[in-house]
Design a protein around this motif. Structure first.
Motif, PDB file in Angstrom:
ATOM      1  N   ALA A  72       0.686  -1.167  -0.083  1.00 47.01           N
ATOM      2  CA  ALA A  72      -0.124  -0.013   0.027  1.00 47.01           C
ATOM      3  C   ALA A  72       0.713   1.314  -0.004  1.00 47.01           C
ATOM      4  N   GLU A  73       2.066   1.164   0.863  1.00 43.71           N
ATOM      5  CA  GLU A  73       2.875   2.318   0.763  1.00 43.71           C
ATOM      6  C   GLU A  73       3.481   2.658  -0.474  1.00 43.71           C
ATOM      7  N   SER A  74       4.069   1.652  -0.966  1.00 45.87           N
ATOM      8  CA  SER A  74       4.512   1.776  -2.472  1.00 45.87           C
ATOM      9  C   SER A  74       3.706   2.095  -3.597  1.00 45.87           C
ATOM     10  N   SER A  75       2.278   1.781  -3.427  1.00 47.09           N
ATOM     11  CA  SER A  75       1.248   2.299  -4.564  1.00 47.09           C
ATOM     12  C   SER A  75       1.129   3.775  -4.334  1.00 47.09           C
ATOM     13  N   ILE A  76       1.055   4.114  -3.089  1.00 49.76           N
ATOM     14  CA  ILE A  76       0.758   5.496  -2.865  1.00 49.76           C
ATOM     15  C   ILE A  76       1.872   6.347  -3.250  1.00 49.76           C
ATOM     16  N   GLY A  77       3.115   5.914  -2.850  1.00 49.16           N
ATOM     17  CA  GLY A  77       4.346   6.687  -3.027  1.00 49.16           C
ATOM     18  C   GLY A  77       4.587   6.722  -4.649  1.00 49.16           C
ATOM     19  N   LEU A  78       4.363   5.623  -5.509  1.00 53.35           N
ATOM     20  CA  LEU A  78       4.514   5.878  -7.000  1.00 53.35           C
ATOM     21  C   LEU A  78       3.193   6.805  -7.450  1.00 53.35           C
ATOM     22  N   ALA A  79       2.139   6.714  -6.737  1.00 56.14           N
ATOM     23  CA  ALA A  79       1.027   7.831  -7.312  1.00 56.14           C
ATOM     24  C   ALA A  79       1.493   9.145  -6.989  1.00 56.14           C
ATOM     25  N   ILE A  80       2.213   9.371  -5.826  1.00 61.65           N
ATOM     26  CA  ILE A  80       2.599  10.802  -5.667  1.00 61.65           C
ATOM     27  C   ILE A  80       3.850  11.269  -6.567  1.00 61.65           C
ATOM     28  N   LEU A  81       4.696  10.133  -6.913  1.00 61.64           N
ATOM     29  CA  LEU A  81       5.753  10.489  -7.735  1.00 61.64           C
ATOM     30  C   LEU A  81       5.349  10.646  -9.208  1.00 61.64           C
ATOM     31  N   VAL A  82       4.181  10.063  -9.647  1.00 64.97           N
ATOM     32  CA  VAL A  82       3.818  10.369 -11.119  1.00 64.97           C
ATOM     33  C   VAL A  82       3.201  11.552 -10.890  1.00 64.97           C
ATOM     34  N   VAL A  83       2.387  12.265  -9.980  1.00 65.50           N
ATOM     35  CA  VAL A  83       1.883  13.358  -9.997  1.00 65.50           C
ATOM     36  C   VAL A  83       3.101  14.507 -10.041  1.00 65.50           C
ATOM     37  N   TYR A  84       3.818  14.158  -9.138  1.00 63.00           N
ATOM     38  CA  TYR A  84       4.782  15.310  -9.082  1.00 63.00           C
ATOM     39  C   TYR A  84       5.972  15.297 -10.346  1.00 63.00           C
ATOM     40  N   TYR A  85       5.986  14.109 -11.090  1.00 66.18           N
ATOM     41  CA  TYR A  85       6.540  14.183 -12.265  1.00 66.18           C
ATOM     42  C   TYR A  85       6.005  15.152 -13.316  1.00 66.18           C
ATOM     43  N   ARG A  86       4.659  14.995 -13.531  1.00 69.80           N
ATOM     44  CA  ARG A  86       3.676  15.610 -14.184  1.00 69.80           C
ATOM     45  C   ARG A  86       3.839  17.295 -14.054  1.00 69.80           C
ATOM     46  N   ILE A  87       4.004  17.523 -12.756  1.00 64.18           N
ATOM     47  CA  ILE A  87       4.136  18.772 -12.465  1.00 64.18           C
ATOM     48  C   ILE A  87       5.430  19.585 -12.840  1.00 64.18           C
ATOM     49  N   ARG A  88       6.447  18.743 -12.292  1.00 68.14           N
ATOM     50  CA  ARG A  88       7.917  19.302 -12.239  1.00 68.14           C
ATOM     51  C   ARG A  88       8.693  18.754 -13.352  1.00 68.14           C
ATOM     52  N   SER A  89       8.385  17.693 -14.210  1.00 71.81           N
ATOM     53  CA  SER A  89       9.111  17.025 -15.064  1.00 71.81           C
ATOM     54  C   SER A  89      10.567  16.551 -14.764  1.00 71.81           C
ATOM     55  N   SER A  90      10.761  16.189 -13.284  1.00 67.04           N
ATOM     56  CA  SER A  90      11.732  15.841 -12.784  1.00 67.04           C
ATOM     57  C   SER A  90      11.322  15.169 -11.551  1.00 67.04           C
ATOM     58  N   ILE A  91      12.033  14.069 -11.014  1.00 64.73           N
ATOM     59  CA  ILE A  91      12.106  13.448  -9.852  1.00 64.73           C
ATOM     60  C   ILE A  91      13.159  13.608  -8.686  1.00 64.73           C
ATOM     61  N   THR A  92      13.784  14.481  -8.829  1.00 63.32           N
ATOM     62  CA  THR A  92      14.793  14.807  -7.829  1.00 63.32           C
ATOM     63  C   THR A  92      14.271  15.161  -6.723  1.00 63.32           C
ATOM     64  N   VAL A  93      14.766  14.855  -5.317  1.00 64.56           N
ATOM     65  CA  VAL A  93      14.237  15.169  -4.359  1.00 64.56           C
ATOM     66  C   VAL A  93      14.434  16.690  -4.168  1.00 64.56           C
ATOM     67  N   GLU A  94      15.483  17.161  -4.461  1.00 65.93           N
ATOM     68  CA  GLU A  94      15.931  18.651  -3.991  1.00 65.93           C
ATOM     69  C   GLU A  94      14.578  19.531  -4.380  1.00 65.93           C
ATOM     70  N   LEU A  95      13.760  19.373  -5.337  1.00 66.33           N
ATOM     71  CA  LEU A  95      12.577  20.321  -5.515  1.00 66.33           C
ATOM     72  C   LEU A  95      11.316  19.910  -4.830  1.00 66.33           C
ATOM     73  N   ILE A  96      11.433  18.999  -4.125  1.00 66.43           N
ATOM     74  CA  ILE A  96      10.210  18.567  -3.377  1.00 66.43           C
ATOM     75  C   ILE A  96       9.751  19.806  -2.419  1.00 66.43           C
ATOM     76  N   SER A  97      10.774  20.285  -1.693  1.00 61.90           N
ATOM     77  CA  SER A  97      10.300  21.262  -0.912  1.00 61.90           C
ATOM     78  C   SER A  97       9.266  22.457  -1.334  1.00 61.90           C
ATOM     79  N   LEU A  98       9.345  22.553  -2.629  1.00 66.24           N
ATOM     80  CA  LEU A  98       8.835  23.808  -3.644  1.00 66.24           C
ATOM     81  C   LEU A  98       7.309  23.331  -3.444  1.00 66.24           C
ATOM     82  N   THR A  99       6.835  22.106  -3.202  1.00 67.47           N
ATOM     83  CA  THR A  99       5.386  21.511  -3.461  1.00 67.47           C
ATOM     84  C   THR A  99       4.571  21.915  -1.951  1.00 67.47           C
ATOM     85  N   LYS A 100       5.279  22.489  -1.268  1.00 65.70           N
ATOM     86  CA  LYS A 100       4.487  22.638   0.123  1.00 65.70           C
ATOM     87  C   LYS A 100       3.418  23.304  -0.152  1.00 65.70           C
ATOM     88  N   GLY A 101       2.127  23.044   0.509  1.00 68.22           N
ATOM     89  CA  GLY A 101       0.681  23.538   0.163  1.00 68.22           C
ATOM     90  C   GLY A 101       0.284  24.221   1.493  1.00 68.22           C
TER      91      GLY A 101
END
Length: 101
Positions: A72-101
């Motif tokens: 369950a954790e991996s499926s949720i993590g991969l779903a978040i990763l796909v959405v993050y990739y669609r927004i930022r076109s990159s999966i680097t961890v350095e830019l994740i702090s920019l998505t705080k809402g």
């Protein structure tokens, strides 16, 4: 023939590799997720082996629960990763702090 010390050392070695994978690779979140899954698998392997060694079913049941939560954790993590990739076109961890809402 697998003995008790061989199986536990194999489980510890897999856990150590996964910890090193998380700490040494802090840029790619996909490798971090795979290292986390390998942690869960190494712990489940040690529970299963000790359950067989001690002739008790509770370790195997607990291992199934761990694997269910890990799936369950991996499926949720991969779903978040796909959405993050669609927004930022990159999966680097350095830019994740920019998505705080």
């Amino acid at each position: 023939m697998l003995t008790q010390s061989n199986c536990l050392s194999l489980s510890f070695f897999l856990f150590l590799i996964s910890v090193l994978g998380i700490f040494l690779n802090q840029k790619n979140i996909l490798i971090m997720l795979m290292s986390l899954e390998m942690m869960f698998l190494s712990i489940s392997f040690s529970f299963i082996f000790l359950s067989i060694y001690l002739d008790d079913i509770m370790g195997q049941i607990f291992s199934l629960l761990i694997l269910t939560v890990a799936a369950a954790e991996s499926s949720i993590g991969l779903a978040i990763l796909v959405v993050y990739y669609r927004i930022r076109s990159s999966i680097t961890v350095e830019l994740i702090s920019l998505t705080k809402g």
